[in-house]
Motif scaffolding. Structure first.
Motif, short mmCIF file in Angstrom:
data_model
loop_
_atom_site.label_atom_id
_atom_site.label_comp_id
_atom_site.label_asym_id
_atom_site.label_seq_id
_atom_site.Cartn_x
_atom_site.Cartn_y
_atom_site.Cartn_z
N GLU A 158 41.58 33.35 56.13
CA GLU A 158 41.73 34.15 57.35
C GLU A 158 42.30 35.53 57.02
OE1 GLU A 158 40.47 33.34 60.50
OE2 GLU A 158 39.55 31.92 59.10
N GLN A 159 42.80 35.69 55.78
CA GLN A 159 43.34 36.99 55.35
C GLN A 159 42.23 37.95 54.93
OE1 GLN A 159 46.84 37.71 55.16
NE2 GLN A 159 46.85 35.88 56.42
N CYS A 160 41.12 37.41 54.46
CA CYS A 160 40.03 38.26 53.95
C CYS A 160 38.76 37.44 53.80
CB CYS A 160 40.43 38.87 52.60
SG CYS A 160 39.15 39.93 51.86
N ILE A 161 37.64 38.00 54.28
CA ILE A 161 36.35 37.30 54.17
C ILE A 161 35.33 38.18 53.44
CG2 ILE A 161 36.77 35.88 56.22
CD1 ILE A 161 34.87 37.73 57.79
N ALA A 162 35.85 39.07 52.60
CA ALA A 162 34.97 39.99 51.87
C ALA A 162 34.21 39.27 50.76
CB ALA A 162 35.79 41.12 51.26
N VAL A 163 33.13 39.89 50.28
CA VAL A 163 32.37 39.34 49.15
C VAL A 163 32.46 40.29 47.96
CG1 VAL A 163 30.74 38.05 50.58
CG2 VAL A 163 30.17 40.39 49.88
N HIS A 164 32.27 39.72 46.78
CA HIS A 164 32.19 40.54 45.57
C HIS A 164 30.82 41.19 45.52
CE1 HIS A 164 32.28 41.55 41.25
NE2 HIS A 164 33.56 41.65 41.47
N ASP A 214 37.39 32.19 35.79
CA ASP A 214 38.82 32.41 36.10
C ASP A 214 39.17 33.89 36.23
OD1 ASP A 214 39.13 29.68 35.82
OD2 ASP A 214 39.69 29.82 33.70
N PHE A 215 38.21 34.76 36.06
CA PHE A 215 38.53 36.20 36.04
C PHE A 215 38.76 36.75 37.46
CE2 PHE A 215 37.87 40.71 35.93
CZ PHE A 215 38.59 41.08 34.81
N HIS A 216 37.80 36.50 38.35
CA HIS A 216 37.96 36.98 39.74
C HIS A 216 38.68 35.92 40.57
CE1 HIS A 216 34.45 39.41 38.30
NE2 HIS A 216 35.16 40.36 38.89
N ARG A 217 39.31 36.37 41.64
CA ARG A 217 40.11 35.47 42.48
C ARG A 217 39.46 35.27 43.84
NH1 ARG A 217 45.92 35.90 41.30
NH2 ARG A 217 46.26 35.55 43.52
N LEU A 218 39.78 34.16 44.47
CA LEU A 218 39.48 34.00 45.89
C LEU A 218 40.62 34.66 46.66
CD1 LEU A 218 38.07 30.36 46.01
CD2 LEU A 218 36.82 32.52 46.17
N PRO A 219 40.40 35.06 47.91
CA PRO A 219 41.41 35.90 48.59
C PRO A 219 42.71 35.16 48.93
CG PRO A 219 39.58 35.38 50.06
CD PRO A 219 39.17 34.92 48.71
N ALA A 220 42.62 33.90 49.37
CA ALA A 220 43.81 33.14 49.80
C ALA A 220 44.73 34.07 50.61
CB ALA A 220 44.51 32.52 48.59
N ASP A 221 46.01 34.11 50.27
CA ASP A 221 46.91 35.00 51.01
C ASP A 221 47.30 36.25 50.21
OD1 ASP A 221 48.46 33.71 49.22
OD2 ASP A 221 49.90 32.88 50.67
N THR A 222 46.54 36.52 49.15
CA THR A 222 46.75 37.77 48.39
C THR A 222 45.42 38.49 48.17
OG1 THR A 222 46.62 36.46 46.34
CG2 THR A 222 48.84 37.03 47.13
N PRO A 223 44.75 38.88 49.24
CA PRO A 223 43.43 39.49 49.09
C PRO A 223 43.44 40.84 48.40
CG PRO A 223 44.16 39.64 51.36
CD PRO A 223 45.15 38.76 50.66
N GLN A 224 44.65 41.44 48.27
CA GLN A 224 44.73 42.73 47.56
C GLN A 224 44.46 42.57 46.08
OE1 GLN A 224 47.23 40.98 48.81
NE2 GLN A 224 49.11 41.18 47.64
N LEU A 225 44.53 41.34 45.57
CA LEU A 225 44.28 41.08 44.14
C LEU A 225 42.86 40.57 43.96
CD1 LEU A 225 47.63 39.25 43.26
CD2 LEU A 225 47.09 41.68 42.98
N ASP A 226 42.05 41.33 43.23
CA ASP A 226 40.66 40.92 43.01
C ASP A 226 40.50 40.06 41.77
OD1 ASP A 226 39.79 42.38 45.21
OD2 ASP A 226 39.45 44.19 44.04
N THR A 227 41.39 40.28 40.78
CA THR A 227 41.22 39.62 39.49
C THR A 227 42.55 39.05 39.00
OG1 THR A 227 41.80 41.46 38.02
CG2 THR A 227 39.56 41.45 38.91
N ASN A 228 42.48 38.31 37.90
CA ASN A 228 43.69 37.76 37.28
C ASN A 228 44.15 38.59 36.09
OD1 ASN A 228 44.29 35.46 38.91
ND2 ASN A 228 42.39 34.55 38.16
N LEU A 229 43.70 39.82 36.01
CA LEU A 229 44.19 40.72 34.96
C LEU A 229 45.66 41.03 35.19
CD1 LEU A 229 41.59 43.60 34.41
CD2 LEU A 229 42.21 41.78 32.80
N GLN A 230 46.42 41.13 34.09
CA GLN A 230 47.81 41.56 34.18
C GLN A 230 47.85 43.09 34.11
OE1 GLN A 230 50.35 39.14 34.50
NE2 GLN A 230 48.51 37.89 34.78
N VAL A 231 48.92 43.68 34.65
CA VAL A 231 49.03 45.14 34.62
C VAL A 231 48.97 45.62 33.16
CG1 VAL A 231 50.50 47.12 35.13
CG2 VAL A 231 50.38 45.22 36.73
N GLY A 232 48.15 46.61 32.91
CA GLY A 232 48.03 47.17 31.56
C GLY A 232 46.90 46.56 30.76
#
Ligand code: SF4
Length: 324
Positions: free
Chosen positions: A154-160, A190-208
């Motif tokens: 319910e936080q985000c229904i966008a598509v890649h 495992d690279f891209h994420r589903l939105p769940a409650d953190t839709p601002q995060l598209d991937t599982n990359l760490q900063v840097g």
């Protein structure tokens, strides 16, 4: 657009260090998505780290599989003889993306990192949890014709938006990344994420962390097809797409890899369908049943109910074309 600093990185390590030093910085290569995001005020990095001078433009084949450097332009990858002959599914998906001009500029790494094309994400007058977490999702009750039918919240229904990534997901690719603490390999699933409650995060990359290459394992598929259904023949994102790779002998499917695009926040792999068709003879009935299995659990919104019927038809068509 606001003012920003511009620096050129001369190594992956220095790029990662610069990125960590200034949290409001971003890597730039082709810039085909990032510059749009900056022009529209959706993102405002204080510093752009240009990675174009890094030696990440090689395409190589070994007995273990194919490696494509992160800075290889999409058009170069699509036209590469090895990609066309050994990984035709990837070549087809690459050629289905964007326009010829964009494919010349866009890189493989950037393609993986591109952000959703949800129109509310690009409209800074509208609430959007992906752009401004906690403000709400305008698409849930708004115009959601292009949006997800699987894996949404319910936080985000966008598509890649990527086509290339759908083929990479089907082909079990691995994303190689480099950071200040070393390198690691991330399975594509495992690279891209589903939105769940953190839709601002598209991937599982760490900063840097910087994408340096994509690896695709050797495979035994002898048939492939990428089907993209869109509003016009070029320069349009998928309503739905289907990537199919099959190993077929004497009319029997010995193994299958299938993924969909335009239906979820990440490329949507159809594991159950792959298992269902494996070991069975090719038939119209088989593909019709496979399409029904694929759409099990789909959740639609006001304007995207058509995606169930379209998705089924696209799966049948892609399986039929791949196996013929
Ligand atoms: Fe924003 Fe996602 Fe909702 Fe689109 S679907 S408005 S990107 S939160």
């Amino acid at each position: 657009m606001i003012n920003f600093e511009y620096v050129k990185a001369n190594s992956a390590q220095s790029a990662s260090e610069a990125r960590i030093k200034n949290g409001a910085s971003q890597f730039i290569a082709g810039g085909t998505n990032l510059v749009d995001l900056m022009k529209k005020g959706i993102t405002a990095p204080e510093r752009l780290i240009d990675i174009n001078a890094l030696p990440l433009k090689e395409i190589s084949l070994t007995p273990k599989g194919l490696s494509i450097g992160a800075l290889v332009p999409n058009s170069v990858a699509a036209d590469h003889e090895t990609v066309k002959t050994k990984y035709p599914l990837l070549a087809m998906a690459l050629n289905a993306g964007a326009s010829a001009q964009l494919r010349n500029m866009a890189t493989v790494g950037g393609n993986i990192m591109q952000r959703t094309r949800c129109s509310y994400f690009y409209d800074t007058t509208m609430p959007c949890n992906k752009r401004n977490p906690g403000t709400g999702c305008s698409a849930v009750e708004g115009y959601n014709r292009m949006h997800a039918i699987f894996g949404a919240s319910e936080q985000c229904i966008a598509v890649h938006p990527s086509d290339m990534c759908v083929a990479l997901a089907a082909l079990n690719a691995t994303v190689q990344v480099s950071g200040t603490k070393g390198t690691r390999k991330i399975p594509f699933a495992d690279f891209h994420r589903l939105p769940a409650d953190t839709p601002q995060l598209d991937t599982n990359l760490q900063v840097g962390e910087l994408i340096t290459a994509v690896s695709i394992p050797a495979h035994s598929f002898n048939k492939a097809y990428y089907l993209k259904v869109r509003d016009r023949l070029s320069y349009a994102f998928a309503l739905v797409s289907v990537a199919v790779a099959l190993d077929v002998k004497d009319g029997m499917i010995r193994s299958a890899a299938i993924a969909m695009g335009g239906v979820a926040h990440k490329p949507w792999r159809l594991y159950e369908v792959e298992e269902f068709v494996t070991g069975k003879p090719i038939s119209k009935e088989l593909f019709t049943e496979a399409a029904s299995i694929a759409m099990t659990g789909a959740k639609t919104y006001t304007h995207n109910q058509y995606k169930i019927k379209l998705g089924k038809a696209a799966i049948i068509e892609a399986l039929t074309k791949a196996s013929s």
